[in-house]
Design a protein around this motif. Structure first.
Motif, PDB file in Angstrom:
ATOM      1  N   GLY A 130       0.806  -1.220   0.000  1.00  0.00           N
ATOM      2  CA  GLY A 130       0.000   0.000   0.000  1.00  0.00           C
ATOM      3  C   GLY A 130       0.830   1.256   0.000  1.00  0.00           C
ATOM      4  O   GLY A 130       0.307   2.361  -0.190  1.00  0.00           O
ATOM      5  N   TYR A 131       2.139   1.125   0.229  1.00  0.00           N
ATOM      6  CA  TYR A 131       3.028   2.284   0.242  1.00  0.00           C
ATOM      7  C   TYR A 131       4.254   1.939  -0.590  1.00  0.00           C
ATOM      8  O   TYR A 131       4.178   1.120  -1.509  1.00  0.00           O
ATOM      9  N   THR A 132       5.388   2.505  -0.293  1.00  0.00           N
ATOM     10  CA  THR A 132       6.599   2.285  -1.072  1.00  0.00           C
ATOM     11  C   THR A 132       7.501   1.272  -0.385  1.00  0.00           C
ATOM     12  O   THR A 132       7.896   1.487   0.770  1.00  0.00           O
ATOM     13  N   CYS A 192      10.389   1.005  14.904  1.00  0.00           N
ATOM     14  CA  CYS A 192       9.615   0.634  13.711  1.00  0.00           C
ATOM     15  C   CYS A 192      10.192   1.376  12.504  1.00  0.00           C
ATOM     16  O   CYS A 192       9.989   2.577  12.348  1.00  0.00           O
ATOM     17  N   ASP A 193      10.908   0.627  11.661  1.00  0.00           N
ATOM     18  CA  ASP A 193      11.486   1.220  10.460  1.00  0.00           C
ATOM     19  C   ASP A 193      10.592   1.023   9.248  1.00  0.00           C
ATOM     20  O   ASP A 193      10.642   1.823   8.311  1.00  0.00           O
ATOM     21  N   CYS A 194       9.829  -0.057   9.221  1.00  0.00           N
ATOM     22  CA  CYS A 194       8.913  -0.335   8.118  1.00  0.00           C
ATOM     23  C   CYS A 194       7.517   0.126   8.515  1.00  0.00           C
ATOM     24  O   CYS A 194       7.079  -0.086   9.652  1.00  0.00           O
ATOM     25  N   CYS A 195       6.817   0.774   7.576  1.00  0.00           N
ATOM     26  CA  CYS A 195       5.481   1.257   7.928  1.00  0.00           C
ATOM     27  C   CYS A 195       4.513   0.095   8.191  1.00  0.00           C
ATOM     28  O   CYS A 195       3.498   0.273   8.862  1.00  0.00           O
ATOM     29  N   ASP A 196       4.835  -1.117   7.664  1.00  0.00           N
ATOM     30  CA  ASP A 196       3.980  -2.270   7.963  1.00  0.00           C
ATOM     31  C   ASP A 196       4.417  -3.021   9.219  1.00  0.00           C
ATOM     32  O   ASP A 196       3.813  -4.019   9.610  1.00  0.00           O
ATOM     33  N   GLY A 197       5.508  -2.547   9.859  1.00  0.00           N
ATOM     34  CA  GLY A 197       5.982  -3.155  11.111  1.00  0.00           C
ATOM     35  C   GLY A 197       6.657  -4.498  10.938  1.00  0.00           C
ATOM     36  O   GLY A 197       6.972  -5.159  11.939  1.00  0.00           O
ATOM     37  N   SER A 198       6.948  -4.917   9.727  1.00  0.00           N
ATOM     38  CA  SER A 198       7.500  -6.253   9.496  1.00  0.00           C
ATOM     39  C   SER A 198       8.912  -6.403  10.025  1.00  0.00           C
ATOM     40  O   SER A 198       9.376  -7.535  10.228  1.00  0.00           O
ATOM     41  N   ASP A 199       9.630  -5.303  10.284  1.00  0.00           N
ATOM     42  CA  ASP A 199      10.988  -5.412  10.818  1.00  0.00           C
ATOM     43  C   ASP A 199      10.997  -5.684  12.317  1.00  0.00           C
ATOM     44  O   ASP A 199      12.043  -5.993  12.893  1.00  0.00           O
ATOM     45  N   GLU A 200       9.847  -5.602  12.988  1.00  0.00           N
ATOM     46  CA  GLU A 200       9.754  -5.838  14.442  1.00  0.00           C
ATOM     47  C   GLU A 200       8.820  -7.009  14.723  1.00  0.00           C
ATOM     48  O   GLU A 200       7.886  -6.928  15.530  1.00  0.00           O
ATOM     49  N   CYS A 225       0.814   1.938   6.478  1.00  0.00           N
ATOM     50  CA  CYS A 225       1.211   2.009   5.075  1.00  0.00           C
ATOM     51  C   CYS A 225       0.080   2.548   4.198  1.00  0.00           C
ATOM     52  O   CYS A 225       0.315   3.323   3.262  1.00  0.00           O
ATOM     53  N   LYS A 226      -1.158   2.137   4.493  1.00  0.00           N
ATOM     54  CA  LYS A 226      -2.272   2.593   3.658  1.00  0.00           C
ATOM     55  C   LYS A 226      -2.455   4.101   3.764  1.00  0.00           C
ATOM     56  O   LYS A 226      -2.680   4.791   2.769  1.00  0.00           O
ATOM     57  N   GLU A 227      -2.326   4.620   5.023  1.00  0.00           N
ATOM     58  CA  GLU A 227      -2.471   6.066   5.200  1.00  0.00           C
ATOM     59  C   GLU A 227      -1.341   6.816   4.484  1.00  0.00           C
ATOM     60  O   GLU A 227      -1.566   7.822   3.803  1.00  0.00           O
ATOM     61  N   LEU A 228      -0.101   6.299   4.663  1.00  0.00           N
ATOM     62  CA  LEU A 228       1.037   6.936   3.996  1.00  0.00           C
ATOM     63  C   LEU A 228       0.903   6.829   2.480  1.00  0.00           C
ATOM     64  O   LEU A 228       1.217   7.772   1.742  1.00  0.00           O
ATOM     65  N   GLY A 229       0.439   5.663   2.027  1.00  0.00           N
ATOM     66  CA  GLY A 229       0.246   5.474   0.591  1.00  0.00           C
ATOM     67  C   GLY A 229      -0.793   6.416   0.033  1.00  0.00           C
ATOM     68  O   GLY A 229      -0.625   6.966  -1.062  1.00  0.00           O
ATOM     69  N   LYS A 230      -1.871   6.584   0.802  1.00  0.00           N
ATOM     70  CA  LYS A 230      -2.917   7.501   0.357  1.00  0.00           C
ATOM     71  C   LYS A 230      -2.385   8.928   0.250  1.00  0.00           C
ATOM     72  O   LYS A 230      -2.629   9.628  -0.747  1.00  0.00           O
TER      73      LYS A 230
END
Length: 491
Positions: free
Chosen positions: A84-86, A100-108, A119-124
């Protein structure tokens, strides 16, 4: 049982679609697919490890490629899907570090910190910004297209104008020859009549001057001839201090004799013919001492209020005998005719020179490089300003760049139009005012796309070398059309 079986089937499908370890991007997934030997080859080719050692929190490969999803390798890269984002890559050392480095939190993923998936908000927001940027670029591009059409029309108009001017000049050359001939024809009789009048006046004036000189010579001779014997002698010259050659306060006999052309005495005929012409400019009538008066100091006339009263203007002589009389009517008519011929010729000649100037200006305009499609021609003959805390900077495209103190003062020339650089993205203005003990000033104008023409910044990257930021629709290219994102991308 059916539901469980269905979930297993779906799970296998998703796993097959993803087919990559944690922290690996889709573009790199093929390099992490398990082979028949269940062996993983380090991406730098430095070694191989069993496939099950991937993401085991131990760094086996020198390039860290075996630990994309852990922080074991300091030089590894963790890929944030950020659906949803970059997508982006972060240092593997930042995985599970509590930030939290990834907007989807996958790094934590270990749960040390709860990351909100925004990510969706940032993508929007990103897409809104991209849409707005695209809209402004599209707006600028449409204006640019209009500028190009306007420039082409303008160029054609100036070419036609040059043709008209050249035709007019050709016709004017023939007219100038005709007017030159008429002027010469009129000036001949004028000069002859004026010369005749002036020669007659000169002769008349010479006669009168001789008469005046003769009268003054007679008066001077009679004044000098004190004993009235019909001669002026040395003793009669001595009392006149204007003949004191060495300025010692005494007129000697030698000095007196010298003024009499070495004669002891002369009669009137010799005085008027030989002596008077040499002494008339210095001769002064002798005034007896008892008749000399000391003039009183000047006193300003006072009015009734004590204010100095205005003095009367001296009256001019009714007739100035030394002024040449007016030309006769016939000569005046010849002068008027010559004046008219000169005027007509001068006007035609001035028009010819004006045409040359116009052609030069138009040719210079047409020969200037205004961009690949002449899109920047619209900027010519306009000026734009930007003011910071100290200076007001001015850019007149294709002419000059300058600065002046904000508080007022002398304007400094920073450069004159020179050339394009970087594929029409930078304009160079050089040969500006010389810096003390330094180079001539120069400016590089960096052009970027924007909806309006605007000078937005001015700075000095190095001594006497300036840079301007200028936004303009002329720099706007057609924006790329938005494309729908592949729904299977970055699952």
């Amino acid at each position: 049982m059916y539901c469980i079986y269905f979930l297993l089937i779906v799970g296998v499908k998703v796993s097959a679609e993803i087919g990559r370890p944690r922290g690996v991007s889709i573009s790199m997934a093929s390099k992490y697919e398990p082979n028949d030997q269940k062996i993983f080859r380090c991406l730098d080719g430095s070694g191989t490890i069993p496939y099950e050692h991937l993401n085991d929190d131990y760094c086996d490969c020198a390039d860290g490629s075996d630990e994309p999803g852990t922080s074991a390798c300091t030089n590894g890269k963790f890929h944030c899907t950020n659906a949803g984002y970059t997508p982006k890559n972060v240092q593997s050392s930042r995985v599970n570090d509590g930030v939290c480095d990834c907007c989807d939190g996958s790094d934590e993923y270990e749960g040390k910190i709860e990351c909100v998936n925004n990510c969706k908000e940032l993508g929007k927001k990103m897409r809104e910004e991209q849409d707005e940027k695209r809209r402004l670029q599209e707006e600028g591009f449409k204006k640019r297209e209009g500028f190009i059409a306007e420039a082409n029309n303008m160029m054609e108009g100036k070419k036609l104008k040059i043709q008209e001017l050249e035709k007019e000049k050709t016709e004017l050359q023939d007219k100038l020859k005709e007017l030159e001939a008429k002027k010469a024809e009129a000036e001949g009789p004028e000069k002859e009549a004026k010369d005749k009048h002036e020669q007659a006046w000169k002769e008349q004036k010479e006669v009168r001057d001789k008469e005046r000189s003769a009268i003054k010579a007679r008066e001077a001779f009679d004044e000098l001839d004190l004993n009235k014997d019909g001669f002026v002698d040395v003793l009669e010259i001595i009392p006149h201090m204007e003949f004191d050659i060495d300025s010692n306060g005494v007129v000697s006999e030698e000095e007196a004799k010298e003024h009499l052309e070495d004669n002891e005495k002369v009669d009137f005929d010799e005085f008027s013919s030989r002596i008077w012409g040499n002494i008339q400019s210095i001769y002064k009538k002798l005034v007896p001492d008892d008749q000399k008066e000391v003039p009183p100091p000047p006193v300003e006339p006072q009015g009734e209020t004590g204010v100095p009263a205005p003095t009367e203007e001296p009256q001019e002589d009714a007739v100035d005998e030394d002024k040449m009389p007016e030309y006769d009517e016939e000569t005046k008519a010849l002068i008027a005719a010559a004046d008219e011929a000169r005027k007509n010729h001068e006007e035609a000649d001035k028009r010819s020179r004006d045409i040359d100037g116009e052609i030069t200006t138009l040719t210079s305009y047409l020969n200037t490089d205004y961009g690949k499609d002449k899109e920047y021609a619209i900027l010519r003959d306009n000026c734009y300003e930007y003011t910071d805390r100290e200076y007001t900077y001015k850019l007149c495209p294709f002419a000059t760049a300058s600065q002046r103190p904000k508080a007022g003062g002398h304007e400094t020339n920073l450069g004159r139009w020179g050339r394009w650089e970087n594929d029409y993205k930078v304009q160079v203005y050089d040969h500006g005012q010389n810096c003390w003990n330094g180079p001539d000033r120069s400016v590089k104008v960096h052009l970027t796309c924007g909806p309006e023409h605007q000078l937005t910044n001015a700075y000095e990257p190095s001594r006497c070398e300036y840079a301007f930021d200028f936004i303009t629709p002329c720099a706007c290219n057609q924006p790329p059309q938005p494309q729908d994102k592949d729904p299977h991308d970055e699952l």
